[in-house]
Design a protein around this motif. Structure first.
Motif, PDB file in Angstrom:
ATOM      1  N   GLY A 171      73.665 127.281  -5.212  1.00  0.00           N
ATOM      2  CA  GLY A 171      72.489 128.032  -4.785  1.00  0.00           C
ATOM      3  C   GLY A 171      71.342 127.798  -5.752  1.00  0.00           C
ATOM      4  N   THR A 172      70.264 128.582  -5.574  1.00  0.00           N
ATOM      5  CA  THR A 172      69.085 128.443  -6.419  1.00  0.00           C
ATOM      6  C   THR A 172      68.789 129.771  -7.090  1.00  0.00           C
ATOM      7  N   SER A 173      68.410 129.698  -8.334  1.00  0.00           N
ATOM      8  CA  SER A 173      67.979 130.905  -9.035  1.00  0.00           C
ATOM      9  C   SER A 173      66.526 130.716  -9.461  1.00  0.00           C
ATOM     10  N   LEU A 174      65.735 131.756  -9.295  1.00  0.00           N
ATOM     11  CA  LEU A 174      64.297 131.649  -9.549  1.00  0.00           C
ATOM     12  C   LEU A 174      63.824 132.895 -10.292  1.00  0.00           C
ATOM     13  N   VAL A 175      62.989 132.702 -11.299  1.00  0.00           N
ATOM     14  CA  VAL A 175      62.442 133.859 -12.022  1.00  0.00           C
ATOM     15  C   VAL A 175      60.923 133.802 -11.966  1.00  0.00           C
ATOM     16  N   LEU A 176      60.302 134.896 -11.571  1.00  0.00           N
ATOM     17  CA  LEU A 176      58.833 134.927 -11.494  1.00  0.00           C
ATOM     18  C   LEU A 176      58.292 136.145 -12.214  1.00  0.00           C
ATOM     19  N   GLU A 177      57.100 135.992 -12.744  1.00  0.00           N
ATOM     20  CA  GLU A 177      56.466 137.150 -13.363  1.00  0.00           C
ATOM     21  C   GLU A 177      55.000 137.135 -12.986  1.00  0.00           C
ATOM     22  N   GLY A 178      54.534 138.169 -12.327  1.00  0.00           N
ATOM     23  CA  GLY A 178      53.130 138.228 -11.897  1.00  0.00           C
ATOM     24  C   GLY A 178      52.734 136.955 -11.167  1.00  0.00           C
ATOM     25  N   SER A 179      53.494 136.582 -10.149  1.00  0.00           N
ATOM     26  CA  SER A 179      53.263 135.404  -9.297  1.00  0.00           C
ATOM     27  C   SER A 179      53.631 134.056  -9.935  1.00  0.00           C
ATOM     28  N   ARG A 180      53.743 134.007 -11.269  1.00  0.00           N
ATOM     29  CA  ARG A 180      54.026 132.711 -11.900  1.00  0.00           C
ATOM     30  C   ARG A 180      55.517 132.453 -11.958  1.00  0.00           C
ATOM     31  N   CYS A 181      55.892 131.221 -11.538  1.00  0.00           N
ATOM     32  CA  CYS A 181      57.302 130.854 -11.562  1.00  0.00           C
ATOM     33  C   CYS A 181      57.682 130.490 -12.994  1.00  0.00           C
ATOM     34  N   LYS A 182      58.618 131.221 -13.589  1.00  0.00           N
ATOM     35  CA  LYS A 182      59.019 130.994 -14.983  1.00  0.00           C
ATOM     36  C   LYS A 182      60.128 129.953 -15.045  1.00  0.00           C
ATOM     37  N   GLU A 183      61.060 130.023 -14.127  1.00  0.00           N
ATOM     38  CA  GLU A 183      62.106 128.995 -14.102  1.00  0.00           C
ATOM     39  C   GLU A 183      62.779 128.924 -12.750  1.00  0.00           C
ATOM     40  N   GLN A 184      63.280 127.749 -12.400  1.00  0.00           N
ATOM     41  CA  GLN A 184      64.075 127.577 -11.183  1.00  0.00           C
ATOM     42  C   GLN A 184      65.252 126.697 -11.553  1.00  0.00           C
ATOM     43  N   THR A 185      66.460 127.207 -11.349  1.00  0.00           N
ATOM     44  CA  THR A 185      67.649 126.435 -11.727  1.00  0.00           C
ATOM     45  C   THR A 185      68.703 126.568 -10.648  1.00  0.00           C
ATOM     46  N   PRO A 186      69.583 125.566 -10.530  1.00  0.00           N
ATOM     47  CA  PRO A 186      70.714 125.711  -9.616  1.00  0.00           C
ATOM     48  C   PRO A 186      71.667 126.764 -10.186  1.00  0.00           C
ATOM     49  N   CYS A 187      72.405 127.431  -9.290  1.00  0.00           N
ATOM     50  CA  CYS A 187      73.342 128.444  -9.794  1.00  0.00           C
ATOM     51  C   CYS A 187      74.480 128.630  -8.809  1.00  0.00           C
ATOM     52  N   THR A 188      75.530 129.283  -9.257  1.00  0.00           N
ATOM     53  CA  THR A 188      76.580 129.664  -8.313  1.00  0.00           C
ATOM     54  C   THR A 188      76.297 131.104  -7.906  1.00  0.00           C
ATOM     55  N   ASP A 191      62.654 126.277   0.093  1.00  0.00           N
ATOM     56  CA  ASP A 191      62.210 127.550   0.693  1.00  0.00           C
ATOM     57  C   ASP A 191      62.187 128.671  -0.334  1.00  0.00           C
ATOM     58  N   ALA A 192      63.146 128.636  -1.261  1.00  0.00           N
ATOM     59  CA  ALA A 192      63.210 129.691  -2.275  1.00  0.00           C
ATOM     60  C   ALA A 192      61.921 129.729  -3.090  1.00  0.00           C
ATOM     61  N   ARG A 193      61.317 128.548  -3.277  1.00  0.00           N
ATOM     62  CA  ARG A 193      60.062 128.510  -4.020  1.00  0.00           C
ATOM     63  C   ARG A 193      58.883 128.891  -3.116  1.00  0.00           C
ATOM     64  N   LEU A 194      58.945 128.346  -1.898  1.00  0.00           N
ATOM     65  CA  LEU A 194      57.838 128.556  -0.947  1.00  0.00           C
ATOM     66  C   LEU A 194      57.676 130.003  -0.490  1.00  0.00           C
ATOM     67  N   CYS A 195      58.795 130.713  -0.440  1.00  0.00           N
ATOM     68  CA  CYS A 195      58.732 132.053   0.165  1.00  0.00           C
ATOM     69  C   CYS A 195      57.797 132.990  -0.589  1.00  0.00           C
ATOM     70  N   PHE A 196      57.458 132.649  -1.832  1.00  0.00           N
ATOM     71  CA  PHE A 196      56.563 133.517  -2.600  1.00  0.00           C
ATOM     72  C   PHE A 196      55.091 133.149  -2.421  1.00  0.00           C
ATOM     73  N   GLU A 197      54.828 132.104  -1.636  1.00  0.00           N
ATOM     74  CA  GLU A 197      53.436 131.735  -1.349  1.00  0.00           C
ATOM     75  C   GLU A 197      52.898 132.675  -0.273  1.00  0.00           C
ATOM     76  N   ARG A 198      51.580 132.884  -0.328  1.00  0.00           N
ATOM     77  CA  ARG A 198      50.989 133.738   0.699  1.00  0.00           C
ATOM     78  C   ARG A 198      50.987 133.016   2.036  1.00  0.00           C
ATOM     79  N   HIS A 199      51.191 133.773   3.128  1.00  0.00           N
ATOM     80  CA  HIS A 199      51.269 133.239   4.489  1.00  0.00           C
ATOM     81  C   HIS A 199      52.377 132.222   4.626  1.00  0.00           C
ATOM     82  N   ALA A 200      53.436 132.356   3.814  1.00  0.00           N
ATOM     83  CA  ALA A 200      54.602 131.485   3.974  1.00  0.00           C
ATOM     84  C   ALA A 200      55.643 132.253   4.762  1.00  0.00           C
TER      85      ALA A 200
END
Ligand code: ADP
Ligand code: MG
Length: 619
Positions: free
Chosen positions: A122-139, A69-78
């Protein structure tokens, strides 16, 4: 011919959509805080730097998101909030379009950290101008933390259109309060540039209002409560005597969503009609609860207007409910509000048509075109136009003198006695009936003129006189300023300060020697030489309020607006018992104005009664 149509890539589509959803940093705050509320958070922290232009961070302890979901939530109409079209008619969440995160990500740099309660990591996610730069597990703590940096970095046009930090922060502050007021069950904090602005604990609505407005509000709130088949109304109104001169705390919510509703606003203000003066604004926090299918769900993401199905009925219920609360309060502060029986609206016909309120206006009146002067003034007016003002006054004055009854026409003792009962009922029984002018009903000036007599409303007259005087100061002859022994500091809201900044030159021409001192503060070094005994802060606040209203309702120049607004706020004094001398100088000043019979606000200044008319009335 080759084909030329192609489907835009998501990143561009999102950027276009973002233009609608995210207009300024405050829109990001609104969307992210609403998401946190929808996620069931009990505590929400909002951290902002440079009015959100460099950093916006929202931390919540809500339900969090899974890795996917953390990745999906940035999609349009998600969205997780609706599944099918029927759900649109039974909304219980603030969001449902699934557009906000996609829009925000398209125009900024985003970091997300999120964890659901039963996951250890948990999940950590970094995006820049819609592009996902990294997704990693995190505390990370349970819930979601989202950080938005460099808003509009790739939309320079938007970025350049942002207003000053003060203005943008003002919007953020307002969005924050709109959500914080209606969710007292959630703890909120707001930090701006590392400064704690609010730390609001979980509480009731009343406590939340007091926490924001300050302790004095405790004594100033009257509860409002009414249940009915169509709507449940609850909340608080401010006691009439604390109504303010600037539109301040006026909040309406439907199903926990802030709304603007001019029609319902009218219902509330009209309930206050008889208890506060026209230039004051009542405070209110009114919450409506209605079945979700009775309001239009097609709410534009950034608009706050909501359509109700039973508007007219709700209008009447609302007005009556607010009136009842004011009435109950007026009966005495000892009254036990919890035991006032609500009005029974159970028999309200569902399709009834309560009468619509009427607003009195002068549809044809335009204060900025001089209408034809009436016959009575024509002569005076033309003399004055030639610059012989004194002569003009002389004419009126002569006319008044001429009409003063000669000795012989004064009634004798007997006649006077028979007139007594009439005079006894009059407030001006002691007026010397030989005088050229007198005041009646504690207000109107009655002056005799050649053809009959004229009745003048002195407050409207003052408005006209001041308006023309100020207009002159603003155009060709600035008014002298009288230095204050001790300069005063004046403080305004961020929005108002912006207007004051913009009008500093005009203020100086009018004799208000003011200079900026910090963002929302001004130093007042001098006041107009002809203005005595006024509370400048109050006058300027009234001026700003009327200035803002004129901006909306009248297409007039800055100068006319300023002159009009100042005339309205300075000329507000009641003119209860004027001396003969005061009446004369007022009338004199009035007749050298360009339009002596109507005030800039549209109020009638004087009415002429011709002798013939009077005689005819007795036929
Ligand atoms: P919407 O709120 O209209 O559904 P958004 O783009 O704002 O659309 O969010 C998309 C989805 O991301 C939401 O439906 C929700 O499932 C999830 N989401 C967003 N913010 C949070 C949050 N703070 N906590 C948990 N889930 C969230
Ligand atoms: Mg949302």
């Amino acid at each position: 011919m080759s084909d030329i149509i192609h489907v835009l890539p998501d990143s561009i589509a999102n950027q276009i959509a973002a233009g609608e959803v995210i207009q300024r940093p405050a829109s990001v705050i609104k969307e992210l805080v609403e998401n946190a509320v929808d996620a069931g958070a009990e505590k929400i922290d909002v951290i902002v730097k440079n009015a959100g232009k460099t950093l916006i961070q929202i931390n919540d302890n809500g339900c969090g998101m899974s890795e996917t979901d953390a990745r999906l939530c940035f999609e349009r109409h998600a969205t997780s909030k609706i599944n099918n079209a029927d759900d649109l008619f039974n909304l219980h969440t603030k969001g449902f379009r699934g557009e906000a995160l996609a829009s925000i990500a398209a125009i900024s740099y985003v970091e997300l950290r999120t964890r659901q309660e039963d996951n250890d990591t948990g999940t950590s996610l970094v995006l820049e101008g819609s592009r996902c730069k990294e997704q990693t597990p995190c505390t990370t703590a349970k819930g979601t933390s989202i950080l938005v940096k460099n808003l509009f970095f790739n939309v320079p046009a938007r970025r350049n259109f942002l207003k000053s930090d003060t203005v943008e922060y003002g919007h953020i502050h307002e969005e924050f309060l709109r959500i914080a007021f209606i969710h007292p069950e959630i703890a909120f904090s707001l930090y701006h540039n590392d400064k704690l602005i609010y730390n609001l604990l979980k509480s009731t609505l009343k406590q939340r209002i007091i926490a924001v407005l300050g302790n004095p509000a405790k004594e100033r709130l009257i509860p409002v409560e009414q249940k009915s088949d169509v709507v449940d109304i609850s909340g608080f109104i401010g006691k009439p005597e604390f109504a303010k001169k600037t539109r301040g705390e006026q909040y309406m919510f439907v199903n926990n969503r802030f709304i603007k509703h001019p029609y319902f606003h009218h219902a509330i203000t009209s309930a206050f009609e008889d208890v506060i003066s026209a230039n004051h604004f009542p405070t209110y926090f009114i919450c409506f609860n209605v079945h979700p299918n009775l309001i239009d769900v097609n709410i534009h993401p950034t608009k706050t207007e909501v359509k109700f199905q039973e508007e007219k009925i709700i209008y009447s219920i609302l007005r009556a409910t607010v009136k009842r609360s004011i009435g109950a309060f007026n009966l005495g502060s000892s009254i036990d509000f919890d035991n006032i029986s609500p009005i029974d609206f159970s028999s309200v016909p569902q399709k009834g048509i309560p009468r619509e309120p009427t607003v009195t206006t002068h549809p044809d009146y335009n204060p900025f075109h001089s209408p034809k002067t009436t016959d009575t003034y024509k002569n005076t007016y033309s003399t004055l136009k030639t610059g012989k003002a004194d002569e003009g006054w002389q004419k009126i004055y002569e006319s008044i003198q001429e009409n003063t009854p000669a000795e012989s026409s004064i009634p004798d003792e007997g006649e006077q006695a028979s007139m007594k009962p009439f005079f006894e009922n009059e407030e001006n029984a002691d007026v010397d009936n030989r005088s050229a002018m007198f005041q009646t009903l504690n207000k109107y000036i009655v002056a005799r003129i050649k053809s009959g007599f004229v009745v003048i409303e002195p407050e409207a007259a003052m408005e006209r006189i001041l308006y023309e005087r100020y207009n002159k100061y603003l155009t060709d002859s600035p008014q002298n300023s009288q230095k204050l022994l001790f300069p005063e500091t004046l403080t305004f809201s961020p929005q108002d300060s912006d207007i004051v900044h913009d009008l500093l030159k005009e203020f100086r021409n009018l004799g208000f020697d003011m200079e900026a001192f910090g963002k929302n503060t001004f130093i007042l070094n001098g006041v107009p030489a002809d203005v005595v005994d006024i509370n400048v802060q109050e006058v300027v606040e009234q001026l700003l309020e009327s200035y803002k209203n004129n901006l909306i309702s009248l297409k007039i120049s800055k100068r006319n607006n300023m002159a009009h607004s100042l005339a309205m706020s300075v000329g507000r004094k009641k003119m209860l018992s004027l001396s003969e001398e005061e009446m004369q100088s007022l009338v004199q000043a009035l007749f050298i104005t360009e339009t002596p019979h109507v005030a800039p606000s549209g109020k009638k200044i004087c009415i002429t009664f011709k002798e013939n008319d009077l005689i005819r009335m007795f036929r």
